[in-house]
Design an enzyme around this catalytic site. Sequence first.
Site, PDB file in Angstrom:
ATOM      1  N   LYS A 268       5.169  13.525  14.661  1.00  0.00           N
ATOM      2  CA  LYS A 268       6.274  13.424  13.724  1.00  0.00           C
ATOM      3  C   LYS A 268       6.858  14.823  13.513  1.00  0.00           C
ATOM      4  O   LYS A 268       6.132  15.785  13.311  1.00  0.00           O
ATOM      5  CB  LYS A 268       5.783  12.841  12.397  1.00  0.00           C
ATOM      6  CG  LYS A 268       6.879  12.206  11.557  1.00  0.00           C
ATOM      7  CD  LYS A 268       6.312  11.367  10.429  1.00  0.00           C
ATOM      8  CE  LYS A 268       7.425  10.639   9.683  1.00  0.00           C
ATOM      9  NZ  LYS A 268       6.940   9.814   8.584  1.00  0.00           N
ATOM     10  N   GLU A 353       3.397  -4.969  -0.337  1.00  0.00           N
ATOM     11  CA  GLU A 353       3.766  -5.275  -1.726  1.00  0.00           C
ATOM     12  C   GLU A 353       3.129  -6.574  -2.208  1.00  0.00           C
ATOM     13  O   GLU A 353       2.713  -6.673  -3.377  1.00  0.00           O
ATOM     14  CB  GLU A 353       5.294  -5.365  -1.852  1.00  0.00           C
ATOM     15  CG  GLU A 353       6.017  -4.042  -1.695  1.00  0.00           C
ATOM     16  CD  GLU A 353       6.283  -3.650  -0.249  1.00  0.00           C
ATOM     17  OE1 GLU A 353       6.868  -2.568  -0.039  1.00  0.00           O
ATOM     18  OE2 GLU A 353       5.904  -4.429   0.667  1.00  0.00           O
ATOM     19  N   ARG A 381      10.098  -7.868  -2.122  1.00  0.00           N
ATOM     20  CA  ARG A 381       9.198  -8.335  -1.060  1.00  0.00           C
ATOM     21  C   ARG A 381       7.981  -9.064  -1.630  1.00  0.00           C
ATOM     22  O   ARG A 381       7.269  -9.749  -0.896  1.00  0.00           O
ATOM     23  CB  ARG A 381       8.755  -7.143  -0.202  1.00  0.00           C
ATOM     24  CG  ARG A 381       9.906  -6.471   0.534  1.00  0.00           C
ATOM     25  CD  ARG A 381       9.545  -5.071   1.017  1.00  0.00           C
ATOM     26  NE  ARG A 381       8.498  -5.078   2.008  1.00  0.00           N
ATOM     27  CZ  ARG A 381       8.697  -5.046   3.325  1.00  0.00           C
ATOM     28  NH1 ARG A 381       9.925  -5.014   3.796  1.00  0.00           N
ATOM     29  NH2 ARG A 381       7.698  -5.046   4.161  1.00  0.00           N
TER      30      ARG A 381
END
Length: 601
Positions: A268, A353, A381
């Site tokens: 990353k 979630e 969600r």
Amino acid sequence: MEIKDKSLKELETLSQEIRDRIIDVVSRKGGHFSSTLGAVELTLGMHYVFDAYSDPFIFDVSHQCYPHKLLTGRWEEFETVRQFGGLSGFTKPNESSADYFVAGHSSTSISLAVGAAKAIKLKKEKRVPVVMIGDGSMTAGMVYEALNELGDIKLPVVIILNDNEMSIAKPIGAISKYLSKLLAGKYYQGFKGKVDKFIKNNMPEGTTYIAKRMEEALKLITPGILFEEMGIDYIGPIDGHDIDEIIDTLQIAKAMGKPVIVHARTVKGKGYKIAEGQHEHWHGVGPFNVEDGAFVKKEAPKAATAVFADALSSLACKYENIVGVTAAMPSGTGINKLMDKFPDRFWDVAIAEQHAITSMAAMAKEGFKPYITIYSTFLQRGFDQIIHDVCLMNLPVVFAMDRAGIVGNDGETHQGAFDISYLRFIPNMILFAPRDNKSLEQGLEFAYTLTSPCAIRYPRGAFKELEFASTAFTLGKAELLKEGISKKLFIGYGAGVNRAVDTEALHSDDIAILDLRFIKPIDKEMLIKLSKTYDDWYVFSDSQKQGGVASAILEVLNDEKIHNVQITTFEYEDNFIDHGDTKHVEESLGLLPEQLVLKVK
């Protein structure tokens, strides 16, 4: 941009040009950074092997899609990324036919690919869906629902697992740790092929069982066992920055004609040394100095998120049964501070979630007081879990909804517009909102006293400090901040109180201001009383009009048969709200105080 005729050397040069463009623009404008730098070579490989205008290119979350935008005719326009009226920071089909789907939330990509593959088969076409998904997104259950079906129907789908050992924060859970174990190395596929060939050519007839057991034993020492057991072929791990290896591997995967996962290891932030590796704060950035990585600091008041974190930390010291959870956003919600201070009581459960809500419901049943801290847009969600696992049981769970209202540059998928509308109709749910820092602190302590589920919303950025002293919350009670001489009444909810106060200050009339505080239960007694003095009401709330604050007030007036009041609401209209700097977005919606005062006049 056509790249299929470019040499390997030219592709490597192009990858550097793409990185330079991203670094230049994001350092000046802000945006997603380390995730998109890490995906440059993988994206080039996708475009070299597949056709972005024919094969569905599906980027999970799509915060890594900047190289894709640059390769599909948006090189110059990239200067406008995430700016009002400019390019979205995510994939968006109305920008380019190369963008297959709107994205912004995690873990939807493989489901989209399965649906696309079914459609392609029915249409008898030769296209192949291609997915790029990060290891962080692999922590969400929806991914495995899609893989479960894909492994059964075995339609051609190529899934590139971009494994950088990071989502936004460090990935959580057994699956993430599993993906990080590189037990076999990149030569697994070749070795597996040789073993298969040996078994076929040398095992006598009747020893199929032994051959099968040998293959199973081989799988046990490879990182692909999870996927292969689901019926999906696995290739990798490969070097996600080696363009030659990426192209060769994707060509093999495409030719296989069945579902394949290509596991690519990436770094990353690749190409910008300061951001390389596991640095959460480089995921999404504001403007910074390219030479030393120093961020351009702006003087700003204390954000509501920081006020929330400090207040909840104090409460957790005071009440030992307070626990809390977030879903892959520890620093974004401020929960990281509590995870450090109370590691046994506060958790990041990754991009899950639904699991976060249901697990905290059980803790509430066991006598704990859970504070579930999730952005307003992401709480959507877990909607079924709010109803089925919390409200149906009337469990005293607190939903702390950060980023309620307009959030700015992330746009449609992230605006916190709908939480009032989708929570207000659920039985047992209490909804209230603070107007400033002090009332946020008071609201969190008030939430602790409740024996029913509640949701408290607060904005991105900082509240405006108001001159009105904040009193303690009383269930279902509004607060009249000032009386007025005119017949007008401004009703604010949450951060909407700030806008009501600013608008009143610009008006020549002396206008009464009410802080509604609670939308459920709503203060009927106060509304009935005010209807006898004021008959021209204006509602200020950072929320959707349908099912919102004005709707709740109108229900009261209808039930009480109050007909003399005229209501005008400045809530959001029935549209998704575009991206851009918050002030520009509010101006486009006609919500700046100087615009609202003209409407009132």
